[in-house]
Design an enzyme around this catalytic site. Structure first.
Site, PDB file in Angstrom:
ATOM      1  N   HIS A 157     -50.517 107.755  18.023  1.00 12.07           N
ATOM      2  CA  HIS A 157     -50.974 109.157  18.647  1.00 12.07           C
ATOM      3  C   HIS A 157     -52.180 108.843  19.538  1.00 12.07           C
ATOM      4  O   HIS A 157     -52.958 109.753  19.831  1.00 12.07           O
ATOM      5  CB  HIS A 157     -51.732 109.879  17.449  1.00 12.07           C
ATOM      6  CG  HIS A 157     -50.824 110.320  16.181  1.00 12.07           C
ATOM      7  ND1 HIS A 157     -49.925 111.098  15.852  1.00 12.07           N
ATOM      8  CD2 HIS A 157     -50.761 109.510  15.083  1.00 12.07           C
ATOM      9  CE1 HIS A 157     -49.226 110.935  14.737  1.00 12.07           C
ATOM     10  NE2 HIS A 157     -49.982 109.873  14.089  1.00 12.07           N
ATOM     11  N   SER A 278     -58.021 104.418  48.343  1.00 18.51           N
ATOM     12  CA  SER A 278     -57.733 105.847  48.725  1.00 18.51           C
ATOM     13  C   SER A 278     -58.334 105.903  50.117  1.00 18.51           C
ATOM     14  O   SER A 278     -59.183 105.305  50.431  1.00 18.51           O
ATOM     15  CB  SER A 278     -58.553 106.620  47.748  1.00 18.51           C
ATOM     16  OG  SER A 278     -59.005 107.767  48.217  1.00 18.51           O
ATOM     17  N   ASN A 286     -56.126 102.156  43.112  1.00 15.05           N
ATOM     18  CA  ASN A 286     -55.227 102.783  42.197  1.00 15.05           C
ATOM     19  C   ASN A 286     -53.991 101.819  41.897  1.00 15.05           C
ATOM     20  O   ASN A 286     -53.431 100.928  42.488  1.00 15.05           O
ATOM     21  CB  ASN A 286     -54.632 103.893  43.057  1.00 15.05           C
ATOM     22  CG  ASN A 286     -55.618 104.923  43.514  1.00 15.05           C
ATOM     23  OD1 ASN A 286     -56.761 105.361  42.666  1.00 15.05           O
ATOM     24  ND2 ASN A 286     -55.755 105.494  44.586  1.00 15.05           N
ATOM     25  N   TYR A 318      -6.599 108.332  39.493  1.00 18.35           N
ATOM     26  CA  TYR A 318      -7.779 108.524  40.287  1.00 18.35           C
ATOM     27  C   TYR A 318      -7.914 109.807  41.087  1.00 18.35           C
ATOM     28  O   TYR A 318      -6.773 110.673  41.365  1.00 18.35           O
ATOM     29  CB  TYR A 318      -7.328 107.389  41.382  1.00 18.35           C
ATOM     30  CG  TYR A 318      -8.460 107.401  42.519  1.00 18.35           C
ATOM     31  CD1 TYR A 318      -9.744 106.701  42.464  1.00 18.35           C
ATOM     32  CD2 TYR A 318      -8.433 108.151  43.710  1.00 18.35           C
ATOM     33  CE1 TYR A 318     -10.684 106.841  43.560  1.00 18.35           C
ATOM     34  CE2 TYR A 318      -9.283 108.317  44.709  1.00 18.35           C
ATOM     35  CZ  TYR A 318     -10.469 107.511  44.504  1.00 18.35           C
ATOM     36  OH  TYR A 318     -11.430 107.580  45.583  1.00 18.35           O
TER      37      TYR A 318
HETATM   38  N1  ARG Z   1     -13.412 105.148  49.197  1.00 19.15           N
HETATM   39  C1  ARG Z   1     -12.553 105.621  48.211  1.00 19.15           C
HETATM   40  C2  ARG Z   1     -13.565 105.310  46.626  1.00 19.15           C
HETATM   41  O1  ARG Z   1     -14.486 104.920  47.075  1.00 19.15           O
HETATM   42  C3  ARG Z   1     -11.482 104.471  48.135  1.00 19.15           C
HETATM   43  C4  ARG Z   1     -10.504 104.693  47.474  1.00 19.15           C
HETATM   44  C5  ARG Z   1      -9.530 105.814  48.051  1.00 19.15           C
HETATM   45  N2  ARG Z   1      -8.423 106.005  47.526  1.00 19.15           N
HETATM   46  C6  ARG Z   1      -7.739 107.323  47.957  1.00 19.15           C
HETATM   47  N3  ARG Z   1      -6.592 107.389  47.410  1.00 19.15           N
HETATM   48  N4  ARG Z   1      -8.091 108.195  48.559  1.00 19.15           N
HETATM   49  O2  ARG Z   1     -13.062 105.843  45.848  1.00 19.15           O
END
Ligand code: ARG
Length: 458
Positions: A157, A278, A286, A318
């Site tokens: 504490h 300071s 500091n 992706y």
């Molecule tokens: N600059 C993109 C990234 O960082 C690379 C991959 C892009 N792929 C795509 N199908 N646009 O993810």
């Protein structure tokens, strides 16, 4: 008509606003070494399986090497309209070597390419972080050895609780760091699989040899599923999670150093070169370094949060969202790296003010528990002993002295079982020395822990 590498199906060129909005080269250019390494391994594999000719791959490998030298020398012209590091390098390759450059991307997509580049990059970052952790852990070990006998108050504490040794406190920090180390090792092991071959999302029609590419790039194997491979950034999240925990530890130490460096505590002196003054108050020194480390912890936790939220809504596979992984990830890498560097340089020069530490422990009734334990050993129930010692503390507080400064006669007024041997246990040194088991604060145990640590680290 579009001049893009992917421009075949487009009837108008990209809006300049969209180019500016969607580019990543301004922050992913730092992947160039890893991108080139990955491309060379990919090209060599394509030649090995007969997809590229030996001449093509020779030209590609040479061209990429020259481009790397160009970038190293600051002579490479990065172009926003080429979007990212990958297309900048590929376009330059074709500019330099002609048609062979156009064949490099056979059987590959930027999706598995970028997944590979980031893994290679994070892997290197982890290796740097592990080395920095080793240095800092070593500094803590050395300092703990110097301060194995130094008595200071231990706190709960933030109130003075029981005496501990400063060496023991430093070894507590080291334990936290060792767990951080193991988390990075863990993350590295899980992420060290080759993405290339996943292509855009489904794999590729070419007779690729993924194991060969994996071996050349130092991966332990290849990823199992192409959809997962191009999509997930959990390895980057794991890095940021391990980095966040590490930063939380550094932040906690910083908080202690900041408190200890105030004249009110006066437990430590931080080296001048790690402090600033300071502009108005001439007396100030500091503790900016620990303060900044504490502050930068917020950034790294923010980076982790950003990546978690980035991932949470994404369907397979992706999505361009993933381009947003880089800035938080790089920020976390840069921040954790420099924080470990400054701590590694500062810690060996942190000076303990031993008299101040001892004085604080002495004035805080930190051996009250020892007196209670003494009474228990003489046959009193612990709860009764707790009460008796409470009265003795109240009395000593009124006198303005420590328990060990009360006379034997006065102490016997609280319990007749108290004898002269009580002074062996209610002194600071008696108290710490009595906690003599693995994990305890006794100087002998601190030394034993250091010896075990030295044996393990060689
Ligand atoms: N600059 C993109 C990234 O960082 C690379 C991959 C892009 N792929 C795509 N199908 N646009 O993810």
């Amino acid at each position: 008509m579009s001049a893009k590498l992917w421009g075949g199906r487009f009837a108008e060129s990209t809006s300049t606003l969209v180019e500016r909005f969607s580019e990543s080269v301004s922050f992913d250019a730092r992947l160039y070494r890893h991108d080139i390494r990955g491309s060379i391994a990919h090209a060599r594999m394509l030649a090995a399986v007969g997809v590229l000719t030996a001449d093509d791959v020779a030209a590609i490998v040479k061209g990429l090497g020259d481009i790397e030298a160009e970038i190293d020398a600051g002579q490479f012209e990065w172009k926003t309209e080429l979007e990212d590091v990958h297309m900048n390098i590929e376009a330059r390759l074709t500019e330099r070597i002609g048609d062979a450059g156009k064949r490099l991307h056979t059987g590959r997509s930027r999706n598995d390419q970028v997944a590979t580049d980031i893994r290679l990059y994070v892997r290197d970052a982890i290796d740097d972080v592990l080395a920095l952790i080793d240095t800092l852990a070593g500094a803590l070990l050395d300092l703990a050895e110097t301060e194995a006998d130094t008595v200071m108050p231990g706190f709960t504490h933030l109130q003075i609780a029981q005496p501990v040794t400063f060496g023991h406190h430093l070894l507590a920090w080291r334990e936290q760091l060792l767990r951080d180390h193991s988390r990075f090792v863990d993350a590295r092991r899980r992420m060290n699989l080759l993405p290339l071959g996943a292509a855009a999302l489904a794999g590729t029609v070419y007779p690729i040899d993924r194991a060969r590419v994996a071996a050349e790039l130092g991966f332990d194997g290849v990823t199992e599923n192409s959809l997962d491979t191009v999509s997930d950034r959990d390895f980057a999240i794991e890095f940021c999670a391990a980095a966040s925990l590490l930063m939380v530890h550094l932040s906690r130490w910083s908080e202690e150093l900041i408190l200890w460096a105030t004249p009110m505590f006066g437990f430590v002196d931080l080296p001048d070169r790690f402090c600033t003054g300071s502009s108005i108050m001439p007396q100030k020194k500091n503790p900016d370094v620990p303060e900044l480390v504490r502050g930068k912890t917020a950034r790294v936790i923010g980076d982790l949060t950003a990546l978690l939220v980035l991932m949470k809504g994404q369907p397979l596979a992706y999505n361009r969202d993933n381009q947003e992984d880089k800035e938080p990830l790089f920020d976390a890498i840069d921040t954790v790296t420099i924080c470990l560097q400054v701590f590694g340089e500062m810690m060996p020069h942190v000076k303990a003010n031993r008299p101040r530490m001892r004085e604080a422990a002495f004035r805080g009734f930190s051996t009250a528990t020892d007196l209670a334990d003494y009474l228990v050993k003489k046959g009193m129930a612990f709860r009764d002993a707790h009460h008796v010692v409470g009265s003795a503390v109240a009395h000593a507080a009124k006198q303005g002295c420590d328990l060990s400064e009360l006379s034997l006669e006065t102490l016997q007024g609280f319990s007749p079982t108290i004898a002269a041997d009580v002074f062996e246990v209610i002194t600071l040194d008696g108290s710490v020395a009595a906690r003599d088991h693995i994990g305890g604060t006794a100087p002998a145990q601190v030394r034993a822990a250091i010896a075990r640590a030295r044996q393990q680290t060689g």
